[in-house]
Structure formats: C-alpha cells, structure tokens
Design a protein around this motif. Structure first.
Motif, PDB file in Angstrom:
ATOM      1  N   ALA A  61     -16.583  59.672  87.806  1.00  0.00           N
ATOM      2  CA  ALA A  61     -16.473  60.585  88.946  1.00  0.00           C
ATOM      3  C   ALA A  61     -17.810  60.730  89.659  1.00  0.00           C
ATOM      4  O   ALA A  61     -17.867  60.759  90.894  1.00  0.00           O
ATOM      5  CB  ALA A  61     -15.962  61.941  88.487  1.00  0.00           C
ATOM      6  N   PHE A  65     -18.469  59.488  93.441  1.00  0.00           N
ATOM      7  CA  PHE A  65     -18.931  60.471  94.432  1.00  0.00           C
ATOM      8  C   PHE A  65     -20.203  59.991  95.123  1.00  0.00           C
ATOM      9  O   PHE A  65     -20.322  60.044  96.352  1.00  0.00           O
ATOM     10  CB  PHE A  65     -19.150  61.819  93.742  1.00  0.00           C
ATOM     11  CG  PHE A  65     -19.565  62.921  94.665  1.00  0.00           C
ATOM     12  CD1 PHE A  65     -18.685  63.426  95.601  1.00  0.00           C
ATOM     13  CD2 PHE A  65     -20.833  63.457  94.597  1.00  0.00           C
ATOM     14  CE1 PHE A  65     -19.063  64.438  96.461  1.00  0.00           C
ATOM     15  CE2 PHE A  65     -21.217  64.469  95.437  1.00  0.00           C
ATOM     16  CZ  PHE A  65     -20.340  64.960  96.374  1.00  0.00           C
ATOM     17  N   CYS A  88     -13.513  55.917  91.641  1.00  0.00           N
ATOM     18  CA  CYS A  88     -12.702  57.128  91.770  1.00  0.00           C
ATOM     19  C   CYS A  88     -11.346  56.960  91.090  1.00  0.00           C
ATOM     20  O   CYS A  88     -10.829  57.906  90.494  1.00  0.00           O
ATOM     21  CB  CYS A  88     -12.545  57.515  93.234  1.00  0.00           C
ATOM     22  SG  CYS A  88     -14.053  58.193  93.946  1.00  0.00           S
ATOM     23  N   LEU A  92     -10.143  59.306  88.076  1.00  0.00           N
ATOM     24  CA  LEU A  92      -8.877  60.039  88.052  1.00  0.00           C
ATOM     25  C   LEU A  92      -8.086  59.726  86.784  1.00  0.00           C
ATOM     26  O   LEU A  92      -7.438  60.611  86.214  1.00  0.00           O
ATOM     27  CB  LEU A  92      -8.060  59.722  89.298  1.00  0.00           C
ATOM     28  CG  LEU A  92      -8.582  60.343  90.590  1.00  0.00           C
ATOM     29  CD1 LEU A  92      -7.792  59.835  91.779  1.00  0.00           C
ATOM     30  CD2 LEU A  92      -8.532  61.850  90.511  1.00  0.00           C
ATOM     31  N   ALA A  95      -9.785  61.722  84.078  1.00  0.00           N
ATOM     32  CA  ALA A  95      -9.454  63.143  84.226  1.00  0.00           C
ATOM     33  C   ALA A  95      -8.039  63.419  83.736  1.00  0.00           C
ATOM     34  O   ALA A  95      -7.786  64.428  83.073  1.00  0.00           O
ATOM     35  CB  ALA A  95      -9.602  63.572  85.681  1.00  0.00           C
ATOM     36  N   HIS A  96      -7.126  62.517  84.039  1.00  0.00           N
ATOM     37  CA  HIS A  96      -5.747  62.678  83.572  1.00  0.00           C
ATOM     38  C   HIS A  96      -5.690  62.579  82.051  1.00  0.00           C
ATOM     39  O   HIS A  96      -4.965  63.334  81.390  1.00  0.00           O
ATOM     40  CB  HIS A  96      -4.846  61.624  84.215  1.00  0.00           C
ATOM     41  CG  HIS A  96      -3.419  61.728  83.787  1.00  0.00           C
ATOM     42  ND1 HIS A  96      -2.610  62.774  84.172  1.00  0.00           N
ATOM     43  CD2 HIS A  96      -2.658  60.934  82.989  1.00  0.00           C
ATOM     44  CE1 HIS A  96      -1.408  62.615  83.624  1.00  0.00           C
ATOM     45  NE2 HIS A  96      -1.428  61.502  82.909  1.00  0.00           N
ATOM     46  N   ASP A  99      -7.048  65.787  80.628  1.00  0.00           N
ATOM     47  CA  ASP A  99      -6.085  66.863  80.841  1.00  0.00           C
ATOM     48  C   ASP A  99      -4.915  66.746  79.874  1.00  0.00           C
ATOM     49  O   ASP A  99      -4.387  67.752  79.399  1.00  0.00           O
ATOM     50  CB  ASP A  99      -5.594  66.838  82.286  1.00  0.00           C
ATOM     51  CG  ASP A  99      -4.926  68.132  82.694  1.00  0.00           C
ATOM     52  OD1 ASP A  99      -5.230  69.173  82.078  1.00  0.00           O
ATOM     53  OD2 ASP A  99      -4.105  68.100  83.623  1.00  0.00           O
ATOM     54  N   ARG A 108     -11.972  65.467  88.285  1.00  0.00           N
ATOM     55  CA  ARG A 108     -10.890  65.200  89.241  1.00  0.00           C
ATOM     56  C   ARG A 108     -11.302  65.551  90.664  1.00  0.00           C
ATOM     57  O   ARG A 108     -11.137  64.762  91.595  1.00  0.00           O
ATOM     58  CB  ARG A 108      -9.642  65.967  88.839  1.00  0.00           C
ATOM     59  CG  ARG A 108      -8.469  65.715  89.760  1.00  0.00           C
ATOM     60  CD  ARG A 108      -7.226  66.471  89.260  1.00  0.00           C
ATOM     61  NE  ARG A 108      -6.132  66.289  90.172  1.00  0.00           N
ATOM     62  CZ  ARG A 108      -5.895  67.094  91.205  1.00  0.00           C
ATOM     63  NH1 ARG A 108      -6.667  68.135  91.424  1.00  0.00           N
ATOM     64  NH2 ARG A 108      -4.882  66.870  92.009  1.00  0.00           N
ATOM     65  N   ARG A 109     -11.859  66.733  90.832  1.00  0.00           N
ATOM     66  CA  ARG A 109     -12.248  67.178  92.172  1.00  0.00           C
ATOM     67  C   ARG A 109     -13.351  66.295  92.744  1.00  0.00           C
ATOM     68  O   ARG A 109     -13.337  65.929  93.913  1.00  0.00           O
ATOM     69  CB  ARG A 109     -12.705  68.628  92.113  1.00  0.00           C
ATOM     70  CG  ARG A 109     -12.981  69.224  93.475  1.00  0.00           C
ATOM     71  CD  ARG A 109     -13.397  70.665  93.391  1.00  0.00           C
ATOM     72  NE  ARG A 109     -12.352  71.456  92.762  1.00  0.00           N
ATOM     73  CZ  ARG A 109     -12.584  72.531  92.017  1.00  0.00           C
ATOM     74  NH1 ARG A 109     -13.808  72.934  91.810  1.00  0.00           N
ATOM     75  NH2 ARG A 109     -11.598  73.212  91.490  1.00  0.00           N
ATOM     76  N   ARG A 110     -14.312  65.923  91.905  1.00  0.00           N
ATOM     77  CA  ARG A 110     -15.402  65.072  92.366  1.00  0.00           C
ATOM     78  C   ARG A 110     -14.877  63.691  92.761  1.00  0.00           C
ATOM     79  O   ARG A 110     -15.340  63.082  93.726  1.00  0.00           O
ATOM     80  CB  ARG A 110     -16.457  64.953  91.275  1.00  0.00           C
ATOM     81  CG  ARG A 110     -17.729  64.343  91.765  1.00  0.00           C
ATOM     82  CD  ARG A 110     -18.829  64.410  90.734  1.00  0.00           C
ATOM     83  NE  ARG A 110     -19.225  65.792  90.535  1.00  0.00           N
ATOM     84  CZ  ARG A 110     -19.530  66.318  89.358  1.00  0.00           C
ATOM     85  NH1 ARG A 110     -19.507  65.584  88.291  1.00  0.00           N
ATOM     86  NH2 ARG A 110     -19.883  67.575  89.256  1.00  0.00           N
ATOM     87  N   LEU A 112     -11.864  63.020  93.890  1.00  0.00           N
ATOM     88  CA  LEU A 112     -11.149  63.158  95.158  1.00  0.00           C
ATOM     89  C   LEU A 112     -12.120  63.276  96.329  1.00  0.00           C
ATOM     90  O   LEU A 112     -11.883  62.724  97.410  1.00  0.00           O
ATOM     91  CB  LEU A 112     -10.203  64.359  95.103  1.00  0.00           C
ATOM     92  CG  LEU A 112      -9.029  64.212  94.133  1.00  0.00           C
ATOM     93  CD1 LEU A 112      -8.221  65.498  94.065  1.00  0.00           C
ATOM     94  CD2 LEU A 112      -8.142  63.055  94.542  1.00  0.00           C
ATOM     95  N   TRP A 113     -13.216  63.972  96.123  1.00  0.00           N
ATOM     96  CA  TRP A 113     -14.246  64.044  97.161  1.00  0.00           C
ATOM     97  C   TRP A 113     -14.850  62.663  97.406  1.00  0.00           C
ATOM     98  O   TRP A 113     -15.147  62.299  98.551  1.00  0.00           O
ATOM     99  CB  TRP A 113     -15.344  65.040  96.772  1.00  0.00           C
ATOM    100  CG  TRP A 113     -15.066  66.413  97.249  1.00  0.00           C
ATOM    101  CD1 TRP A 113     -14.544  67.438  96.538  1.00  0.00           C
ATOM    102  CD2 TRP A 113     -15.293  66.916  98.561  1.00  0.00           C
ATOM    103  NE1 TRP A 113     -14.426  68.553  97.321  1.00  0.00           N
ATOM    104  CE2 TRP A 113     -14.885  68.261  98.572  1.00  0.00           C
ATOM    105  CE3 TRP A 113     -15.804  66.363  99.726  1.00  0.00           C
ATOM    106  CZ2 TRP A 113     -14.976  69.049  99.701  1.00  0.00           C
ATOM    107  CZ3 TRP A 113     -15.904  67.163 100.860  1.00  0.00           C
ATOM    108  CH2 TRP A 113     -15.481  68.490 100.831  1.00  0.00           C
TER     109      TRP A 113
END
Length: 135
Positions: A61, A65, A88, A92, A95-96, A99, A108-110, A112-113
């Motif tokens: 991530a 980024f 990315c 993801l 991150a999945h 999770d 995840r947020r990073r 997506l950014w």
C-alpha cells in the motif's frame, strides 16, 4: 549535625505558578501524543506502549501510494501509473487477507488513494498527449 529530613523540612516548597501548570499540561499532552497513558492523579508517566504487531503492515500500500504521487508529477510512458496500479492491487489483496483473519483491512484506504492518484496522473498525461496539442 543536621538531619537530611530537617533540611528538607526547612526548604520552602516550590510555588505553583501558572507557568509550572502550563508546563505540566504540555508535558502530559506530549506524553499522550507519544502513546503513553497519563493518569491525572499520578505525576509520572506510564510505561511505553507495546510495539505494533509487525504482521499488521501493508508495504504494498505504501509503495502503491508513493508511486501514485510520482505518477502525478513524473509520469514517463505510464510507468509509475502501472507500478502504482500493480502494487495497489497487491495491497488490496493483502488488506482483504488481513481483514479475513480479523485484524482489520490495513492499507486499504492508502491503496485506494494510490489508485486515484495514479488515475489522476494518467489523465494528466493523456491530456498532455492528446488535448494540449489541439490548442
């Protein structure tokens, strides 16, 4: 010979001024910002917080980024855009996976950014290649 307790008893206590109260308040704020638990009744600080679990990192991530940021400013033949997109996607997935293990979607947020920044960089390059020569 005077006793040490007698000498301490004769010493006047340090007066409490607004400056010492501000300094104490500032020390507590810095300690809380550093992660220490500050108890209002205890003037000392708690032990240092436990280190973060190294499994809860998502290096993909961060790389995605940073590549997305680079894609905005220095996009040569879409290389940083493609690098950002690949990392990315890997971020993801990681991150999945985290999770699914119940540890939270770290990165995840990073990621997506990173996708968004890479897309914005790609749009900028497409604008430079196709729209700008028309004017």
């Amino acid at each position: 010979m005077p006793d040490a307790d007698d000498e301490l008893a004769r010493k006047p206590a340090r007066p409490v001024t607004s400056m010492t109260l501000r300094a104490e308040r500032l020390r507590r704020q810095f300690a809380q910002a550093a992660g220490a638990k500050v108890d209002a009744s205890d003037p000392g600080l708690s032990v240092a917080p436990t280190p973060r679990d190294p499994e809860l990192t998502n290096v993909f991530a961060v790389i995605g980024f940073v590549a997305g940021i680079v894609a905005i400013f220095l996009d040569f033949f879409f290389v940083p855009t493609v690098v950002a997109a690949v990392f990315c996607v890997l971020a993801l997935r990681r991150a999945h996976e985290l999770d699914a293990r119940g540890k939270g979607p770290f990165g995840r947020r990073r990621a997506l950014w990173g996708f968004g920044l890479a897309g914005f960089g790609a749009l900028g390059i497409l604008f430079q290649l196709f729209v700008r020569p028309l004017f």
